[in-house]
Design a protein around this motif. Sequence first.
Motif, short mmCIF file in Angstrom:
data_model
loop_
_atom_site.label_atom_id
_atom_site.label_comp_id
_atom_site.label_asym_id
_atom_site.label_seq_id
_atom_site.Cartn_x
_atom_site.Cartn_y
_atom_site.Cartn_z
N MET A 49 0.64 -1.29 -0.01
CA MET A 49 0.32 -0.41 0.64
C MET A 49 0.96 1.10 -0.07
SD MET A 49 -2.72 1.18 3.09
CE MET A 49 -3.65 0.09 3.08
N ASP A 50 0.84 1.93 -0.62
CA ASP A 50 1.21 3.36 -0.78
C ASP A 50 0.60 4.27 -1.44
OD1 ASP A 50 3.06 5.42 -1.41
OD2 ASP A 50 4.42 4.63 -2.95
N GLN A 51 -0.22 5.22 -0.30
CA GLN A 51 -1.18 6.25 -0.53
C GLN A 51 -1.51 7.20 0.28
OE1 GLN A 51 -4.54 2.86 -1.26
NE2 GLN A 51 -5.13 4.04 1.56
N GLY A 52 -1.93 8.11 -0.01
CA GLY A 52 -2.29 9.13 0.14
C GLY A 52 -3.43 8.56 1.57
N SER A 53 -3.27 9.40 2.81
CA SER A 53 -4.18 8.92 4.32
C SER A 53 -5.36 10.14 4.10
CB SER A 53 -3.64 9.74 5.43
OG SER A 53 -4.50 8.41 6.04
N ALA A 54 -5.87 9.17 4.87
CA ALA A 54 -7.59 9.56 4.93
C ALA A 54 -7.56 11.21 5.13
CB ALA A 54 -8.78 9.23 6.77
N LEU A 55 -8.61 11.91 4.28
CA LEU A 55 -8.75 13.58 4.23
C LEU A 55 -10.03 13.64 5.46
CD1 LEU A 55 -8.48 15.73 2.97
CD2 LEU A 55 -10.86 14.73 1.24
N ARG A 56 -8.74 14.40 5.73
CA ARG A 56 -9.96 15.38 7.36
C ARG A 56 -10.33 16.67 7.10
NH1 ARG A 56 -7.70 9.94 10.12
NH2 ARG A 56 -9.44 9.57 10.73
N SER A 57 -11.28 17.08 7.45
CA SER A 57 -11.20 18.96 7.42
C SER A 57 -11.38 19.44 8.32
CB SER A 57 -11.48 19.39 6.01
OG SER A 57 -11.81 20.17 5.26
N SER A 58 -11.24 20.37 8.71
CA SER A 58 -11.79 21.15 9.45
C SER A 58 -13.20 21.28 9.97
CB SER A 58 -10.78 22.38 9.90
OG SER A 58 -11.88 23.25 11.27
N ILE A 59 -13.90 21.43 10.65
CA ILE A 59 -15.43 21.50 10.82
C ILE A 59 -15.44 22.63 11.48
CG2 ILE A 59 -16.03 19.11 10.76
CD1 ILE A 59 -16.54 19.09 13.61
N VAL A 60 -14.57 23.65 12.15
CA VAL A 60 -14.22 24.54 12.42
C VAL A 60 -15.15 25.95 11.78
CG1 VAL A 60 -13.60 26.46 14.14
CG2 VAL A 60 -13.18 23.70 14.69
N PRO A 61 -16.35 27.01 11.80
CA PRO A 61 -16.26 27.70 10.93
C PRO A 61 -15.73 28.85 10.67
CG PRO A 61 -18.08 27.03 11.92
CD PRO A 61 -17.35 26.34 12.90
N SER A 62 -14.95 29.35 11.64
CA SER A 62 -14.10 30.23 11.63
C SER A 62 -12.55 29.46 11.07
CB SER A 62 -13.47 30.81 13.17
OG SER A 62 -14.47 32.19 13.54
N LEU A 63 -11.35 28.98 10.90
CA LEU A 63 -11.09 27.45 10.28
C LEU A 63 -11.33 27.58 8.70
CD1 LEU A 63 -9.13 25.51 13.73
CD2 LEU A 63 -8.54 27.34 12.68
N GLN A 64 -12.70 27.25 8.54
CA GLN A 64 -12.63 26.66 6.97
C GLN A 64 -12.51 27.85 6.72
OE1 GLN A 64 -16.87 25.37 7.79
NE2 GLN A 64 -15.77 23.40 7.74
N ALA A 65 -12.92 29.53 7.50
CA ALA A 65 -13.15 30.73 6.50
C ALA A 65 -11.90 31.02 6.32
CB ALA A 65 -13.61 31.86 7.37
N LEU A 66 -10.90 31.41 7.32
CA LEU A 66 -9.21 31.48 7.48
C LEU A 66 -8.35 30.54 6.20
CD1 LEU A 66 -9.08 31.08 10.83
CD2 LEU A 66 -8.60 33.63 9.21
N ASP A 67 -8.75 29.32 5.65
CA ASP A 67 -8.22 28.31 5.68
C ASP A 67 -8.72 28.40 4.10
OD1 ASP A 67 -6.53 27.35 5.27
OD2 ASP A 67 -6.99 25.17 6.03
N GLY A 68 -9.28 29.69 3.38
CA GLY A 68 -9.91 29.48 1.40
C GLY A 68 -11.16 29.18 1.77
N GLY A 69 -12.13 28.99 2.59
CA GLY A 69 -13.64 28.31 2.55
C GLY A 69 -13.63 27.14 2.16
N GLN A 80 -11.64 32.90 17.02
CA GLN A 80 -12.24 34.06 17.21
C GLN A 80 -11.04 35.01 18.23
OE1 GLN A 80 -16.39 35.25 17.41
NE2 GLN A 80 -16.42 33.49 15.60
N VAL A 81 -11.27 34.23 19.44
CA VAL A 81 -10.58 35.00 20.43
C VAL A 81 -8.76 34.64 20.18
CG1 VAL A 81 -9.92 34.86 23.24
CG2 VAL A 81 -12.31 34.74 21.71
N ARG A 82 -8.42 34.06 19.89
CA ARG A 82 -6.99 33.70 19.35
C ARG A 82 -6.75 35.42 18.10
NH1 ARG A 82 -2.35 32.71 17.95
NH2 ARG A 82 -1.33 30.80 17.16
N GLN A 83 -7.75 35.39 16.52
CA GLN A 83 -7.65 35.96 16.09
C GLN A 83 -7.42 37.61 17.01
OE1 GLN A 83 -6.71 35.41 12.47
NE2 GLN A 83 -5.89 33.36 13.53
N ALA A 84 -8.30 37.96 17.74
CA ALA A 84 -8.71 39.37 18.18
C ALA A 84 -7.43 39.33 19.09
CB ALA A 84 -10.18 39.09 19.31
N MET A 85 -6.29 38.57 19.98
CA MET A 85 -5.29 38.69 20.29
C MET A 85 -3.90 39.31 19.79
SD MET A 85 -5.81 35.38 23.50
CE MET A 85 -4.19 35.93 23.68
#
Length: 867
Positions: A254-274, A423-428
């Motif tokens: 087996m020689d492949q890419g692993s599972a595709l996991r993507s963020s479910i946090v809306p603010s992180l999704q927005a920061l990551d280009g939607g 959001q708190v992290r970004q404000a800081m």
Amino acid sequence: MMHNADQTGKSRQFSLSSLSGAIAIATAISSTAYAAEIEEVVVTAQKRAENLQDVPIAISAFTGENMEAMGVENLTDLGKFTPGVEMNNDTPLQPTYSIRGIQTGDFTVGSDPAVAVYVDGVYTGRGAGAEVPLADIERVEVLKGPQGTLFGRNATGGAIHIITKKPQADDTTEVSLTAGNYGRQSSDLLLNKQLADNVYGRMTVSNNRRDAWADNLAGGFNAGNQDTQTYRVSLLWEPSANTEVLWRANYGVMDQGSALRSSIVPSLQALDGGTSVFGDYALDTPTIEDRDAFGTSLTVTSDFEDFTFTSITSYSGFDAHLQQDEDGTSLADYKFGSANFDDQTQFSQEFRLNGASDTFKWTVGASYSQEKLEHLTEAYFTSGSLESFAVYEGLKGNSAAFGIPQDVFDSLSQTEQEDMAVQVRQAMMMGGQEGLAVSNFVYQLLAGSGQLDQALNLGAFGLTGLTASQNLNPQDMVAQLMRGIQPWVMADAAWNENVLNTGDYRSAAIYGDATWSLTDRMDLTIGARYTADEKDFTIETAYQNILPLTLGGPVELVNLPAGYPVQGTIMLPTVDAGIPMGLAFFNNGQPMLDSELSDSWSDISGRIVLDYRWNDDVMTFISLADGFKAGGFNSLNFGPGVEASFDQEDVVNLEIGMKSSLFDNRVRLNTSVFAYEYNNLQELDLVGTPIPSYNLRNSDAEGTGAEVEVQWAATDNLFIAGNYSYLDTEFTRFGYIEAIGETAEDAAARVGQPRVSTPENKFNLMAEYTVPMTSGADLVFRGDYNWTDERIGSISDPTRIIEDYQLLNLRAAWNSASDRYSAALWVQNATDEEIAGGYGGTGAAIGASPGWRYMPRMYGADFTVRF
């Protein structure tokens, strides 16, 4: 449609409109035609060949031909259409198998799975070696409920038995090709040859490739693609009419890419280009899934006058490397990657005797196995990840310090809490406070452990009798810590950690099982197995990173002893120091952990079954069975008050069932109802303070349920089948670890809640219609429909719900009159449902939970030629 991770509304009613309409029309057309019989299925669930309908065990059995028609490629595909079963192999090197809600989610090597997977009678101890392509398969048997007597340890939930096809007494060549969307290219080559009068050989070569179905917006690598090659060879020698020697060997790459996991946090999704779970993604940790696996076995079967002797000797192993992006983003401030390296070998030997007379059937056996393994776990962060973690933990512990009332924050779902932390992290960051959360966290951590007093010895400055943690103003100290930590956090410096485990596991067992015919219609079965497990285990890890500390300057003295000669603010000399620390493997403050551990467990498991045959077509049974799973070790860390090992788990299952073949074997109806109690259930969870870590605790649970399977050969041309399962699970005791901050109140709140990833309802329906052609060829049209109820998606947050889903697969096939050629068009997930497979995971530790999805619509064509 989008599936929100936190939607808790009522499940939608499953829709059968298109498929049920087609079935109704086909049924009406066929009402006057001659009805065919349902084909008999032979299984070996009781270690002997028997008709499926004669075995008093709840079994779902699938032949190789049936799985091909269903479009099944692996166990996960099979699990979707099996009542009471959930299988997930989005990460094939860390698959999870759940039968009736019983599973173990431990991705380390300190514990064993709760569902035993066997390939040709050989137990596969690790999930990374259990996933095999289902090509050239005779059948797959899914045995439900504890199978401790005949299948042994680690079958508390049940057992999955994969049986490959044996060499045959003929010369056959078969080539199958598949092409589909997302660059799907697969091929299977089968060669079967009679080498001599009593020697036969068989070889199978399988290749499977597919591209990722979404793009990495961060570039550089893909996730979720497939690339596997599997080779099998077997030789069958019949030295006499009563003896069979079967050698099998396999090798897989087996020689492949692993599972595709993507963020479910809306603010992180927005920061990551939607990005989104169901669209394009952005990852910065390369996903890798590499494995070289091999195995060989020798099965000798000899028939004597009164009994049959069977010996199965096997040796197998694999080297595997699994690397994943745990946070589901490409943001350096949330970087969390993990890697697991495994080197495993396993030897097993089983001897078995079977005998039978008119009124008595019996089986006795003995087995031994030894598994040796080495497992390295690595975690990849940045200093910015530590700041994100500190903000998230700070909000959970004291959100008022960030201007958010604690009751308001606590009322939010986990995803909403994580989003607020972003959001708190970004404000800081915008306010120039980057590093403040880490500085506060580090101050509390060091002051509480005494490390701050060691780093800043006030006695050396003439301040005798004072300690840094008690007599220096906390706000001043945090401000001083900021001087070294702020630029370090802003640089997103690399922060990597690892822990090494080794294991030497031995297991021995003896067992016996006997069936008496009490009357012509009633049988009594009693079986028992004694199992003894011994495990030697090591864990080695150390703090591999240094927190930069620059202390010195004005600081206010507080909480001074009465009459102390120095008052007010003093000037501390500059001290440049570094504190060893771990984020993933904190070890409760221990800078080094190097332990050699040993433990043993033993158990007697058994079953008693009474079955009654009302006539030639209907049999009912009642059974009481229990299963046993050995204890194990916390693989990643442990410390004061946290046990290095955990107890064995046991389950007792009471079941009543019926198996029937009705209307001249045109209808097969099998049903069962069951209830089980689970003691010392091994649950892996991300828990603890001040830094969460993975620990296994023991809890208790119970479950009740029912399953129905129906097959109907309506006519010579129309075949209809369906099944339904109901499952209700709940915790009756939830273990808690006081030493890492858990309380009895926390545990009590979980009592009565359902187990994770266990849908209450599951429904499947299949229809297959054959159209004979005048040329002798035929066309076969098939549809498979599944509806699965909503379920809890995260053990750490019971409010995080995975919505119910429906899945429709369609297939149209043509078979030539000579059966030399076959071709098919197929589509899986025909309605392109956006189906979430799970939410949460290790990324939740830093407030960046990811999610993963089932495959979108897949379509393609198959072509097979036989020589």
